[in-house]
Design a protein around this motif. Structure first.
Motif, PDB file in Angstrom:
ATOM      1  N   THR A 750      44.059  79.353  -7.994  1.00  0.00           N
ATOM      2  CA  THR A 750      43.418  78.314  -7.522  1.00  0.00           C
ATOM      3  C   THR A 750      43.435  78.486  -6.034  1.00  0.00           C
ATOM      4  OG1 THR A 750      45.092  76.777  -7.883  1.00  0.00           O
ATOM      5  CG2 THR A 750      43.249  76.847  -9.414  1.00  0.00           C
ATOM      6  N   LEU A 751      42.609  77.906  -5.501  1.00  0.00           N
ATOM      7  CA  LEU A 751      42.879  77.587  -3.878  1.00  0.00           C
ATOM      8  C   LEU A 751      42.495  76.328  -3.291  1.00  0.00           C
ATOM      9  CD1 LEU A 751      42.641  79.897  -1.394  1.00  0.00           C
ATOM     10  CD2 LEU A 751      40.130  79.527  -1.312  1.00  0.00           C
ATOM     11  N   LYS A 752      43.275  75.748  -2.469  1.00  0.00           N
ATOM     12  CA  LYS A 752      42.942  74.739  -1.895  1.00  0.00           C
ATOM     13  C   LYS A 752      41.964  74.676  -0.784  1.00  0.00           C
ATOM     14  CE  LYS A 752      47.651  72.495  -2.415  1.00  0.00           C
ATOM     15  NZ  LYS A 752      48.605  71.660  -1.816  1.00  0.00           N
ATOM     16  N   TYR A 753      40.978  73.745  -0.704  1.00  0.00           N
ATOM     17  CA  TYR A 753      39.756  73.443   0.411  1.00  0.00           C
ATOM     18  C   TYR A 753      39.570  72.293   0.314  1.00  0.00           C
ATOM     19  CZ  TYR A 753      36.624  73.566  -3.860  1.00  0.00           C
ATOM     20  OH  TYR A 753      35.998  73.163  -4.701  1.00  0.00           O
ATOM     21  N   LEU A 754      38.753  71.908   1.370  1.00  0.00           N
ATOM     22  CA  LEU A 754      38.147  70.460   1.716  1.00  0.00           C
ATOM     23  C   LEU A 754      36.540  70.821   1.811  1.00  0.00           C
ATOM     24  CD1 LEU A 754      40.506  69.116   4.527  1.00  0.00           C
ATOM     25  CD2 LEU A 754      40.501  68.786   1.734  1.00  0.00           C
ATOM     26  N   VAL A 755      35.897  69.778   1.533  1.00  0.00           N
ATOM     27  CA  VAL A 755      34.473  69.834   1.552  1.00  0.00           C
ATOM     28  C   VAL A 755      34.274  68.480   2.378  1.00  0.00           C
ATOM     29  CG1 VAL A 755      32.125  69.665   0.579  1.00  0.00           C
ATOM     30  CG2 VAL A 755      33.818  71.097  -0.432  1.00  0.00           C
ATOM     31  N   GLY A 756      33.559  68.842   3.589  1.00  0.00           N
ATOM     32  CA  GLY A 756      33.304  67.765   4.419  1.00  0.00           C
ATOM     33  C   GLY A 756      31.882  67.644   5.297  1.00  0.00           C
ATOM     34  N   THR A 757      31.623  66.733   5.964  1.00  0.00           N
ATOM     35  CA  THR A 757      30.060  66.808   6.589  1.00  0.00           C
ATOM     36  C   THR A 757      30.319  66.662   8.023  1.00  0.00           C
ATOM     37  OG1 THR A 757      27.998  65.865   6.484  1.00  0.00           O
ATOM     38  CG2 THR A 757      29.716  64.298   6.646  1.00  0.00           C
ATOM     39  N   MET A 758      29.277  66.818   8.749  1.00  0.00           N
ATOM     40  CA  MET A 758      29.050  66.607  10.308  1.00  0.00           C
ATOM     41  C   MET A 758      28.371  65.542  10.390  1.00  0.00           C
ATOM     42  SD  MET A 758      27.409  69.197  13.129  1.00  0.00           S
ATOM     43  CE  MET A 758      28.972  70.160  13.546  1.00  0.00           C
ATOM     44  N   ILE A 759      28.947  64.541  11.061  1.00  0.00           N
ATOM     45  CA  ILE A 759      28.141  63.187  11.528  1.00  0.00           C
ATOM     46  C   ILE A 759      27.548  63.431  12.802  1.00  0.00           C
ATOM     47  CG2 ILE A 759      28.436  60.669  11.702  1.00  0.00           C
ATOM     48  CD1 ILE A 759      29.453  61.612   9.061  1.00  0.00           C
ATOM     49  N   GLU A 760      25.950  63.687  12.698  1.00  0.00           N
ATOM     50  CA  GLU A 760      25.229  64.157  13.986  1.00  0.00           C
ATOM     51  C   GLU A 760      24.091  63.091  13.702  1.00  0.00           C
ATOM     52  OE1 GLU A 760      24.280  68.238  13.679  1.00  0.00           O
ATOM     53  OE2 GLU A 760      24.880  68.151  11.502  1.00  0.00           O
ATOM     54  N   LEU A 761      23.742  62.064  12.676  1.00  0.00           N
ATOM     55  CA  LEU A 761      22.634  61.257  12.625  1.00  0.00           C
ATOM     56  C   LEU A 761      23.234  60.001  12.592  1.00  0.00           C
ATOM     57  CD1 LEU A 761      20.769  63.110   9.805  1.00  0.00           C
ATOM     58  CD2 LEU A 761      20.267  62.944  12.220  1.00  0.00           C
ATOM     59  N   PRO A 762      22.409  59.152  13.218  1.00  0.00           N
ATOM     60  CA  PRO A 762      22.896  57.403  13.379  1.00  0.00           C
ATOM     61  C   PRO A 762      22.955  57.067  11.955  1.00  0.00           C
ATOM     62  CG  PRO A 762      21.309  57.903  14.944  1.00  0.00           C
ATOM     63  CD  PRO A 762      21.200  59.437  14.218  1.00  0.00           C
ATOM     64  N   ARG A 763      22.182  57.447  11.203  1.00  0.00           N
ATOM     65  CA  ARG A 763      22.304  56.901   9.690  1.00  0.00           C
ATOM     66  C   ARG A 763      23.608  57.160   9.224  1.00  0.00           C
ATOM     67  NH1 ARG A 763      21.776  56.855   4.270  1.00  0.00           N
ATOM     68  NH2 ARG A 763      20.638  55.365   3.244  1.00  0.00           N
ATOM     69  N   ALA A 764      24.137  58.461   9.184  1.00  0.00           N
ATOM     70  CA  ALA A 764      25.261  58.882   8.588  1.00  0.00           C
ATOM     71  C   ALA A 764      26.484  58.246   9.215  1.00  0.00           C
ATOM     72  CB  ALA A 764      25.381  60.337   8.936  1.00  0.00           C
ATOM     73  N   ALA A 765      26.339  57.904  10.475  1.00  0.00           N
ATOM     74  CA  ALA A 765      27.448  57.148  10.984  1.00  0.00           C
ATOM     75  C   ALA A 765      27.515  55.809  10.483  1.00  0.00           C
ATOM     76  CB  ALA A 765      27.470  57.032  12.462  1.00  0.00           C
ATOM     77  N   GLN A 787      21.581  63.370  20.905  1.00  0.00           N
ATOM     78  CA  GLN A 787      20.104  63.740  21.016  1.00  0.00           C
ATOM     79  C   GLN A 787      19.495  62.484  20.118  1.00  0.00           C
ATOM     80  OE1 GLN A 787      18.345  67.861  21.468  1.00  0.00           O
ATOM     81  NE2 GLN A 787      19.978  68.120  19.811  1.00  0.00           N
ATOM     82  N   THR A 788      19.874  62.270  18.763  1.00  0.00           N
ATOM     83  CA  THR A 788      19.249  61.601  17.869  1.00  0.00           C
ATOM     84  C   THR A 788      19.311  60.172  18.263  1.00  0.00           C
ATOM     85  OG1 THR A 788      21.265  61.758  16.291  1.00  0.00           O
ATOM     86  CG2 THR A 788      19.230  63.172  15.992  1.00  0.00           C
ATOM     87  N   THR A 789      20.644  59.763  18.736  1.00  0.00           N
ATOM     88  CA  THR A 789      20.788  58.490  19.050  1.00  0.00           C
ATOM     89  C   THR A 789      19.853  57.922  20.416  1.00  0.00           C
ATOM     90  OG1 THR A 789      23.027  58.334  18.377  1.00  0.00           O
ATOM     91  CG2 THR A 789      22.568  56.721  20.095  1.00  0.00           C
ATOM     92  N   PHE A 790      19.881  58.643  21.338  1.00  0.00           N
ATOM     93  CA  PHE A 790      19.063  58.431  22.596  1.00  0.00           C
ATOM     94  C   PHE A 790      17.551  58.852  22.475  1.00  0.00           C
ATOM     95  CE2 PHE A 790      23.034  58.392  25.120  1.00  0.00           C
ATOM     96  CZ  PHE A 790      22.633  57.560  25.763  1.00  0.00           C
ATOM     97  N   GLY A 791      17.277  59.745  21.433  1.00  0.00           N
ATOM     98  CA  GLY A 791      15.846  60.287  21.370  1.00  0.00           C
ATOM     99  C   GLY A 791      15.533  60.937  22.318  1.00  0.00           C
ATOM    100  N   ILE A 792      16.628  62.066  22.939  1.00  0.00           N
ATOM    101  CA  ILE A 792      16.311  62.623  24.137  1.00  0.00           C
ATOM    102  C   ILE A 792      16.476  64.221  23.302  1.00  0.00           C
ATOM    103  CG2 ILE A 792      17.186  63.386  26.076  1.00  0.00           C
ATOM    104  CD1 ILE A 792      17.747  60.654  26.681  1.00  0.00           C
ATOM    105  N   SER A 793      15.822  65.011  23.945  1.00  0.00           N
ATOM    106  CA  SER A 793      16.144  66.593  23.469  1.00  0.00           C
ATOM    107  C   SER A 793      16.961  66.963  24.613  1.00  0.00           C
ATOM    108  CB  SER A 793      14.751  67.383  23.511  1.00  0.00           C
ATOM    109  OG  SER A 793      14.980  68.982  23.547  1.00  0.00           O
ATOM    110  N   VAL A 823      26.542  55.862  21.649  1.00  0.00           N
ATOM    111  CA  VAL A 823      27.127  56.981  20.681  1.00  0.00           C
ATOM    112  C   VAL A 823      28.672  57.042  20.280  1.00  0.00           C
ATOM    113  CG1 VAL A 823      27.534  59.904  20.364  1.00  0.00           C
ATOM    114  CG2 VAL A 823      25.502  58.759  21.666  1.00  0.00           C
ATOM    115  N   GLY A 824      29.514  56.373  21.234  1.00  0.00           N
ATOM    116  CA  GLY A 824      30.717  56.308  20.977  1.00  0.00           C
ATOM    117  C   GLY A 824      30.853  55.030  20.039  1.00  0.00           C
ATOM    118  N   GLU A 825      30.192  54.106  20.046  1.00  0.00           N
ATOM    119  CA  GLU A 825      30.076  52.838  19.153  1.00  0.00           C
ATOM    120  C   GLU A 825      29.922  53.616  17.771  1.00  0.00           C
ATOM    121  OE1 GLU A 825      30.565  49.080  17.715  1.00  0.00           O
ATOM    122  OE2 GLU A 825      31.374  50.155  19.493  1.00  0.00           O
ATOM    123  N   LEU A 826      28.758  54.466  17.531  1.00  0.00           N
ATOM    124  CA  LEU A 826      28.598  55.003  16.296  1.00  0.00           C
ATOM    125  C   LEU A 826      29.802  55.882  15.726  1.00  0.00           C
ATOM    126  CD1 LEU A 826      24.793  56.122  16.756  1.00  0.00           C
ATOM    127  CD2 LEU A 826      25.630  54.492  15.355  1.00  0.00           C
TER     128      LEU A 826
END
Length: 889
Positions: A750-765, A787-793, A823-826
């Motif tokens: 067996t092998l230890k590992y973690l599965v996680g996610t990248m928080i990059e959308l306001p809904r995810a936060a 980008q997604t919080t400000f709506g700026i590319s 963004v920091g508040e999220l």
């Protein structure tokens, strides 16, 4: 709340203020007060507080009653000097200087010799027994006051001076006598009358009122605003005004003026470093109109200069100056930048401040001061600006080399490089294969240029900002980059780049300086950085106090090895898509994307599996048991699509289908807004075989690396990008776990590992508590979250971001330094909610902000576990994390 006291006096061995009152008195005023209280020879004067500047800005003028207080303060200065302001027989003359709490050299206005008029100039001449000196001082005052207060450009007066010298047949100002200066005073005053329709102000108190107003007003001039924006100095701070009795360094051969540092600001060597001029005023040194002389005999002899040093010309004064230097450095416990004047053999100290220095000098000075016992290690850590370490980590242009500057762009990634011009990624790779250096020149770069960017010594673009694709990738690779050089006209098809009537062609040599934004024709020699012993010492001290771990963004062995060399404690972001652009695998990637069914995709993925597995084995081996976070495929598939007919033919041949079929499939994949389209975990939902192949490669590589004896057991962290819901994570984690179990069974362990996610959308936060039920770690992808919080590319923000910064809409570029309020508040909410569900959830940040000192301080305040940044910013992050921990206490 405004303090009742608006004026603070200093001089005569005492002062109303002290060094700790920098916010109220400004840096200059606070230090003048401190030096006066120390008993140093400081010309007496007074400081009008920064609060008055704030009031001035609000009402557009000096507050009522202030000038009455100024008049009273002038009386005290008169008592200390034995002179009276406006007295025709023995006039008190003053300087009026700005003094913000943060040093802003040359950004605001100064007036010297104030108080001169047709009567007081005669008194000055009599007291000095030198009419030439008196009228020279008068004409200097008229020119400076007219420029600063009356708005009449100094070029008007310089033109009159040149005309007079030509008529007299002389070349130098020193060849003019008292009558010449009297003539020019009259001409200068006539010019003021001509330009303004009113005479030059004759009343000294009116002169002073105008100068004080002008210096307060200069807080809002264009260059001061630009400087504040570049150095993050708030407009609300304001500036103080310092009114001080004049002393004169231009009263003969026993008088002088100079500037000195108590240590060498370039190298940090503990030796007096500076220059002086005999029979000169301070502006003569700054303006460079005369060649200054060395302070010490050693420096004079080393330079071959024949003019005597101050040590030789004025030995007694020099000895006193050395004692002052030692006292001030020990008192302030830092290297000091000191301005001084000698009037007829008597030394006066006009200013002291902590001297600006190179990163190399900052390291040496901080470590040596700590070693000498003047400061402790924590203070030494705080003394070095983290961002300045960039100077030490990249090649720089030889300061002695000639430069043919064509234009300037944005200094997007530090360092300097020369090479032949390449207009495409393929050209860059071909040139690099011939072991020649090249500069990749593009209107803008895209992910498919990654190989060319890696092959090039530097990158130059005509479009894009400091956070464009070119800038971000270049910083991650440690490549110098100049972006947004808008004056360039790039014609890749013709193989030319033009600017201001000059044209360079494919194969010509260019040099770029990513630290200044300069673009130069031809080759300019570079010098390699030297990491001094002080670097390792200070980094060791920093590591001893920081709490935040520092990882690196890396996906190649070179990146990983560089990161380890700079002290990274793991990989916080491995962007697997960057591995797909290599020439030996891009066809298989395109074959996979363009396949019309799962079996076709799987056939292509089978070709990629061994390549991906080897990639991960290399990273695990280099990291030797340190954590490695691998992000599964994230970008929109269109970024991998072939464009040319030749590329389409290659893919069609590999896939066994027609070019027409591929073109139809490519058309199906086109999206209107791909960054918010079919990318991230959405790819894993639609095409599970992609993530299954990557998971298999990760697990097999982890087993291989562990079995090959890489050190500690490998524990990969698998990151699912762009998740917005728990259900996405549940589906994909189940597939990852299934592959993990299958590989474990095959390997018999067996092998230890973690599965996680990248928080990059306001809904995810906002739904982080729910996501944490499945995700074992969060990595905040603050590039996309911004980008997604400000709506700026991010790639398009360069067209308007400067306007937003200039108008104060954004205090900083939110893609460079994290927007703490939004963004920091999220991030803060996500951290709190994630920990509530899963107390041991691992929290990190892997966007560009991971290498920004201000953002790192925010991460410390939130309690994240680590930051991840590009390899060349790891030392910056280590030092910034230590400073953040010290600030937090």
């Amino acid at each position: 709340m405004t303090t009742l006291k608006r004026i603070y006096a200093f001089g005569g061995g005492k002062a109303d203020g002290k060094a700790a009152m920098k916010n109220l008195l400004g840096g200059k005023g606070a230090n003048l007060a401190e030096m006066s209280a120390l008993g140093l020879p400081v010309p007496p004067g007074f400081t009008i507080t920064t609060e008055v500047c704030t009031e001035y800005s609000k009402v557009g003028g000096l507050p009522p009653g202030l000038m009455a207080e100024v008049e009273q303060a002038l009386g005290v200065v008169g008592d200390l000097t034995g002179k009276r302001f406006g007295d025709a027989a023995d006039p008190l003359l003053v300087s009026v200087r700005s003094g913000a709490r943060a040093s802003m050299p040359g950004m605001m206005d100064t007036v010297l010799n104030l108080g001169l008029n047709d009567a007081t100039v005669q008194g000055l001449a009599a007291q000095a027994n030198d009419a030439r000196f008196a009228y020279d001082s008068y004409r200097r005052f008229i020119q400076m006051y007219s420029d600063v207060v009356l708005g009449i450009g100094h070029h008007h007066f310089e033109e009159l001076l040149e005309i007079h010298k030509e008529e007299r047949g002389v070349d130098l100002d020193t060849e003019l006598g008292a009558e010449d200066w009297q003539t020019l005073v009259a001409a200068y005053k006539a010019k003021v009358q001509e330009e303004l329709g009113r005479p030059f102000p004759d009343d000294p108190l009116s002169q002073l009122e105008g100068a004080i107003s002008a210096v307060f007003g200069s807080w809002q001039n264009a260059r001061a605003q630009t400087y504040r924006r570049l150095h993050d100095i708030p407009e609300s701070w304001g500036t103080a005004v310092n009114v001080q009795a004049m002393v004169f360094g231009n009263m003969g051969d026993t008088s002088a003026t100079g500037v000195a540092f108590t240590r060498n600001p370039s190298t940090g060597e503990r030796a007096i470093y500076g220059e002086f001029l005999i029979n000169a005023q301070g502006e003569d040194v700054v303006a460079g109109i005369r060649t200054p002389q060395h302070l010490t005999r050693v420096d004079r002899e080393a330079s071959g200069e024949t003019k005597p040093s101050m040590e030789e010309a004025l030995p007694e004064v020099y000895g006193e100056l050395v004692r002052v230097f030692d006292l001030l450095e020990r008192h302030y416990r830092d290297m000091q930048d000191i301005e001084f004047t000698v009037e007829r053999g008597r030394l006066y100290v006009l200013q002291t401040r902590s001297g600006k220095r190179t990163a190399k000098a900052a390291l040496r000075i901080a470590v040596e001061l700590a070693t000498e016992g003047l400061i402790d290690q924590k203070t030494a850590i705080a003394r070095v600006e983290p961002a300045s370490l960039d100077q030490l980590l990249h090649p720089t242009l030889d300061p002695k080399a000639k430069r043919d500057v064509l234009t300037r762009g944005l200094p997007a990634s530090p360092g300097a490089a020369s090479g032949v011009i390449a207009f495409t990624a393929e050209e860059a790779e071909a040139i690099a294969a011939e072991r020649r250096d090249c500069i990749l020149v593009r209107a803008e770069t895209s992910p498919e240029d990654i190989n060319g960017m890696h092959a090039a010594r530097g990158i130059l673009t005509s479009r894009g900002g400091m956070t464009s694709h070119a800038a971000v990738v270049a910083r991650g690779m440690g490549r110098p980059c100049v972006s947004g050089a808008g004056a360039l006209r790039i014609d890749a098809e013709a193989g030319t780049v033009s600017v201001d009537g000059r044209t360079l062609r494919r194969g010509d040599i260019l040099t770029i300086d990513g630290s200044t934004g300069e673009v130069m024709a031809g080759a300019v020699a570079t010098v390699q950085p030297e990491l001094s012993g002080e670097f390792a010492t200070l980094m060791g001290w920093a590591d001893g106090v920081r709490r935040l771990k520092v990882r690196s963004n890396a996906e190649t062995p070179l990146d990983a090895e560089t990161a380890r060399r700079f002290g990274a404690e793991g990989i916080g972001l491995c962007r697997t898509e960057h591995m797909f652009f290599d020439a030996d695998r891009i066809i298989a990637v395109r074959e996979m994307i363009l396949a019309s069914n799962a079996s076709g995709r799987k056939a292509a993925l089978d070709k990629l599996l061994p390549m991906q597995r080897k990639d991960f084995v290399d990273l695990f081996r280099i990291m030797g048991g340190l954590p490695v976070t691998i992000r599964l495929l994230d970008p929109p598939l269109h970024e991998f699509l072939p464009h040319s007919e030749e590329e389409l033919a290659q893919v069609a041949s590999a896939a066994g289908v027609s070019v027409a079929t591929l073109k139809a499939r490519a058309a199906e994949l086109q999206e209107s807004n791909p960054m918010l389209g079919h990318r991230g975990c959405r790819l894993g939902i639609s095409f599970p075989e992609i993530y299954e192949m990557q998971a298999r490669a990760i697990f097999e590589a982890a087993h291989d690396a562990t079995e090959q004896g890489s050190g500690a057991a490998v524990e990969p962290e698998i990151m699912i990008p762009l998740a917005a819901t728990r259900r996405e994570l549940d589906i994909l984690k189940a597939r990852i776990d299934a592959i993990g179990a299958e590989v474990a069974k095959a390997r018999g362990r067996t092998l230890k590992y973690l599965v996680g996610t990248m928080i990059e959308l306001p809904r995810a936060a906002l739904r982080a508590g729910e996501l944490a039920e499945t995700a074992e770690f969060f990595s905040f992808g603050t590039n996309d979250l911004t980008q997604t919080t400000f709506g700026i590319s991010r790639d398009d923000a360069g067209h308007f971001l400067d306007d937003y910064l200039r108008n104060g809409i954004f205090p900083k570029d939110p893609f460079v330094s994290i927007d703490e309020d939004g963004v920091g508040e999220l991030v803060r909410l996500a951290a709190e909610r994630g920990r509530k569900t899963r107390p041991a959830v691992k929290l990190g940040i892997c966007g560009e902000h991971g290498g920004d000192p201000a953002s790192i301080a925010f991460c410390e305040s939130v309690g994240l576990d680590y930051v991840s940044c590009s390899p060349y910013r790891v030392p910056i992050a280590r030092l910034a994390a230590a400073q953040a921990a010290l600030a937090k206490g």
